[in-house]
Design a protein around this motif. Structure first.
Motif: not given
Length: 371
Positions: A132-135, A286-288, A293-294
């Motif tokens: 897992p990671a966050h942005y 959840r998509g960036v 683009q996602v």
């Protein structure tokens, strides 16, 4: 005080800048008028530059509505040529120092480069989507209007050592286009631009006009100091920036919150600020959303709003424009790794407007023959 000496090859450099400038603007009315007496105009421009008497001329300001209302400032051909002249001479030394994660207005680093770069960074941070990671996504508030020209001028002076070229850069940067402007468009169109996003309302010596090559380049020079700070002081290995949109990645959301505070402090030194309404901190799963683009696990897709806008415009625009616009949209969505559904939707819209499409890959539209 004597004027700094101009480059002895100035006229040859000016001709090359003229050829670069007209490459995509040759059919415009202003460039056609310039070309009608190109030798005369280039000679006059050369004399003004060599003598140090060159001053930018009138700009044309108008409003575009897509993707959102904003002012565009179009310089005259002679001024656009000078922008290319300066860019051709000094850009390489700046580009060589830019971080690889800086995109936009750099040769070979457009939206596709930005999407691929972020995709690579996400895969690296998540160990190929295994962890897992966050942005943290940040956007600068009223970026072009808020730019402090004096801060930018100091940055240019550190790398442009030739007096004549530095004087030219200062002339272009410090010119206030509001002092000599022709405003085109209906009042209701001009009113669509929010007051805080209008260059007309910017403080003195603040703001760069959107639409000039020099403005795009200067913006990258200004934010390179932020890029270097994020990469080497904050030590964020996973980071991408496209103009004023930036994304930082990390396994820890707490680390990203601390990084946001450090970024805001650095932006304050540059007299810039983050737009709090466009600040996002969440899981990469959840998509960036970035550069249209996602980025999701194992795939990149076109942003849904981008597709819906394209479909609406294809159905509403004049028939003469559909063929070119349709192929342009197909080329845009094709940049995503997973785009079959989007290409199919665009092709259906093109079929309804009377055009034929490539049946196998859905990547190109054709004009239908009429009998």
């Amino acid at each position: 005080m004597p004027l700094p000496s101009a480059d002895p090859n100035l006229f040859a450099l000016l001709v090359q800048a003229y050829l670069d400038c007209r490459r995509h603007k040759r059919n415009s009315a202003s460039m056609l008028a310039f070309e009608a007496r190109a030798e005369h105009h280039l000679y006059e421009l050369h004399e003004a530059l060599a003598s140090g008497t060159y001053q930018p001329g009138q700009s044309i300001c108008f409003v575009v509505r897509h993707p959102r209302p904003r002012e565009v400032w179009a310089a005259q051909p002679r001024d656009r040529i000078v922008h290319h002249l300066l860019y051709n001479h000094i850009a390489a030394r700046f580009h060589a120092a830019f971080v690889a994660d800086s995109c936009a207005c750099i040769p070979g680093r457009g939206t596709l480069y930005g999407a691929r770069r972020l995709d690579h960074q996400v895969r690296s941070c998540t160990h190929n989507w295994q962890r897992p990671a966050h942005y943290l996504k940040l956007d600068l508030a009223n970026f072009f209007v808020s730019i402090d020209k004096h801060v930018l001028l100091a940055q240019l002076q550190r790398r442009i050592t030739e007096p004549w070229w530095m004087a030219l850069a200062a002339t272009i940067l410090m010119h206030d286009p509001r002092t000599n402007v022709q405003v085109r468009g209906r009042p209701d169109e001009l009113a669509l631009v929010p007051p805080h996003k209008s260059l007309f309302n910017a403080p003195a010596d603040h703001g760069l006009p959107i639409g000039n090559l020099s403005s795009q380049f200067f913006a990258n020079v200004l934010l390179d100091e932020l890029d270097q700070h994020i990469k080497h002081r904050i030590r964020s290995p996973h980071y991408v920036r496209y103009v004023d949109d930036m994304v930082l990645l990390h396994p820890s959301p707490q680390w990203l919150n601390h990084a946001r505070e450090q970024v805001q402090a650095k932006l304050a030194d540059l007299h810039l600020a983050v737009n709090p309404r466009k600040t996002i901190l969440q899981s990469v799963a959840r998509g960036v959303d970035f550069v249209g683009q996602v980025i999701r696990p194992w795939r990149r897709t076109t942003r849904r709003h981008t597709l819906l806008t394209a479909l609406h415009r294809l159905m509403e625009m004049p028939a003469a424009n559909v063929y070119a616009a349709g192929n342009s949209y197909l080329g845009t969505v094709r940049q995503a790794t997973h785009s079959h559904a989007e290409r199919a939707a665009l092709c259906k819209a093109l079929l309804r407007r009377g055009h034929a499409v490539e049946g196998a890959r859905l990547e190109k539209a054709f004009r239908r023959r009429t009998t």
